[in-house]
Design a protein around this motif. Sequence first.
Motif, short mmCIF file in Angstrom:
data_model
loop_
_atom_site.label_atom_id
_atom_site.label_comp_id
_atom_site.label_asym_id
_atom_site.label_seq_id
_atom_site.Cartn_x
_atom_site.Cartn_y
_atom_site.Cartn_z
N PRO A 8 -39.58 -28.39 -12.88
CA PRO A 8 -38.50 -27.39 -12.91
C PRO A 8 -38.87 -26.09 -12.18
CG PRO A 8 -38.71 -28.42 -15.06
CD PRO A 8 -39.86 -28.92 -14.23
N VAL A 9 -40.12 -25.67 -12.26
CA VAL A 9 -40.53 -24.48 -11.53
C VAL A 9 -40.38 -24.71 -10.03
CG1 VAL A 9 -42.54 -23.08 -10.87
CG2 VAL A 9 -42.07 -23.52 -13.28
N ASN A 10 -40.84 -25.85 -9.55
CA ASN A 10 -40.70 -26.16 -8.13
C ASN A 10 -39.24 -26.27 -7.71
OD1 ASN A 10 -43.42 -26.17 -7.35
ND2 ASN A 10 -43.70 -28.29 -8.00
N ASP A 11 -38.41 -26.84 -8.59
CA ASP A 11 -36.98 -26.95 -8.29
C ASP A 11 -36.34 -25.57 -8.20
OD1 ASP A 11 -37.21 -29.70 -8.27
OD2 ASP A 11 -36.48 -29.96 -10.33
N ALA A 12 -36.74 -24.67 -9.11
CA ALA A 12 -36.19 -23.30 -9.10
C ALA A 12 -36.61 -22.57 -7.83
CB ALA A 12 -36.66 -22.55 -10.33
N ILE A 13 -37.86 -22.77 -7.42
CA ILE A 13 -38.35 -22.12 -6.19
C ILE A 13 -37.57 -22.63 -4.98
CG2 ILE A 13 -40.33 -21.92 -4.63
CD1 ILE A 13 -42.12 -22.06 -7.18
N LEU A 55 -33.15 -16.04 -1.89
CA LEU A 55 -33.80 -15.12 -2.82
C LEU A 55 -35.24 -14.84 -2.39
CD1 LEU A 55 -31.40 -16.34 -4.55
CD2 LEU A 55 -32.84 -15.88 -6.56
N LEU A 56 -35.69 -13.65 -2.65
CA LEU A 56 -37.11 -13.33 -2.49
C LEU A 56 -37.87 -13.95 -3.65
CD1 LEU A 56 -39.49 -11.71 -1.24
CD2 LEU A 56 -38.79 -9.80 -2.70
N VAL A 57 -38.96 -14.65 -3.37
CA VAL A 57 -39.77 -15.29 -4.42
C VAL A 57 -41.08 -14.53 -4.56
CG1 VAL A 57 -40.92 -17.41 -5.18
CG2 VAL A 57 -38.74 -17.53 -3.92
N ILE A 58 -41.37 -14.12 -5.79
CA ILE A 58 -42.60 -13.36 -6.08
C ILE A 58 -43.40 -14.12 -7.13
CG2 ILE A 58 -43.57 -11.20 -6.94
CD1 ILE A 58 -40.98 -9.81 -6.08
N PHE A 59 -44.66 -14.39 -6.83
CA PHE A 59 -45.57 -15.01 -7.80
C PHE A 59 -46.46 -13.92 -8.41
CE2 PHE A 59 -44.38 -18.44 -5.04
CZ PHE A 59 -44.36 -19.57 -5.85
N ILE A 64 -47.91 -26.40 -7.59
CA ILE A 64 -46.78 -25.52 -7.38
C ILE A 64 -46.58 -25.29 -5.89
CG2 ILE A 64 -45.89 -23.19 -7.78
CD1 ILE A 64 -45.92 -24.92 -10.27
N ASP A 65 -45.34 -25.39 -5.45
CA ASP A 65 -45.00 -25.15 -4.05
C ASP A 65 -44.83 -23.65 -3.82
OD1 ASP A 65 -44.93 -27.92 -3.67
OD2 ASP A 65 -42.81 -28.02 -4.24
N VAL A 66 -45.75 -23.07 -3.07
CA VAL A 66 -45.71 -21.63 -2.79
C VAL A 66 -45.17 -21.43 -1.37
CG1 VAL A 66 -47.03 -19.50 -2.64
CG2 VAL A 66 -47.67 -21.25 -4.32
N PRO A 67 -43.96 -20.92 -1.22
CA PRO A 67 -43.40 -20.71 0.12
C PRO A 67 -44.25 -19.71 0.91
CG PRO A 67 -41.69 -20.55 -1.58
CD PRO A 67 -43.01 -20.57 -2.29
N PRO A 68 -44.38 -19.90 2.20
CA PRO A 68 -45.23 -19.02 3.00
C PRO A 68 -44.75 -17.58 3.06
CG PRO A 68 -43.96 -20.53 4.39
CD PRO A 68 -43.79 -21.00 2.99
N ASP A 69 -43.45 -17.35 2.85
CA ASP A 69 -42.94 -15.98 2.92
C ASP A 69 -42.79 -15.33 1.55
OD1 ASP A 69 -40.93 -17.65 2.12
OD2 ASP A 69 -39.35 -16.71 3.33
#
Length: 315
Positions: free
Chosen positions: A144-149, A157-161, A193-198
């Motif tokens: 679900p976390v990966n799906d939300a990302i 959306l801007l994604v912040i970890f 976890i899939d972390v987008p490069p941006d």
Amino acid sequence: MLSNDNKNYLLAFIATLVALLLFGFYCLANPPDETSARWYAFCFDCIPDAFIATVAIPIVYWLFVRRGITGLSVDESPTRLGVDPGARLADRQMMQNIPSEVAKASIPETVGVDASRVLVVVDVQNDFISGSLKAHKPNKVLQPVNDAIKLAQSNGLLVIFTRDWHPEDHWSFQRHARHCVMNTPGAEISDKIDVPPDSLVVNFGVNQGDVAYSALENPSLTMLLDNPKIESVYVIGIALNYCVKCTCLSITELGKTTFTIDEAIASADGDPDANEKDWKELQDHGVRRLPSIDSFAKHLSQNNRVNRSGESGGI
């Protein structure tokens, strides 16, 4: 037990005190002549100031640096924690880059296609997923976390970890198992976890005395989310009862509309009564709950339609 830097200051204080005592004994054993009398008098006048300095310096250091008032402890000597200097330098450079991202946040093109919405992914780190402070069934929330990302990315959306990022002597280790020590594998974001490069990665809890429950203890993150262009913030991650809850509450204090995506949030220990209490606290503070990834997708889709109709002058 004293930390290494406290031990060093204690040893320095004792050494200074011994030096002052030896100087006093020397002066008593060797009465000054006219030439040296002025030097002795000058030195004795300086002794109280030297003594005060040996006490004041560690106190000021503890209050202003270790307690995080200056926010500079990320620049502490790498050797203090026994960490590779190159690794600490890389971390310091990464932390120094965050304020530049804050400056960019006022420019819509650098925040993302949709600058009004942000997804905050809280502490999906190895120690909370499979390590020393494992949450309750954390593997259930990974997909679900990966799906939300993925949804956040596709909707601009801007994604912040966020990451717990503690020194070796962090206070929380007295209450919880030792976890997320900076520059250790346990502190890294899980490779599941899939972390987008941006996306952005923000550390918090970097000082020994930081409470380290709300990611907004990092002032750079607070500044970024306080951008007037940002209206809504969605929060997922680990764990409901600590960092997720406190991060949500901090975001509401900025006046932002705050959502949780329940399916993508793990609790600390699975206690239903404790979880219900925390959910109620969040709702009492205005946090809105989206139960599932599907509801998150529908919510984003509805907002997109509203935004498009507004841009075209309404329907």
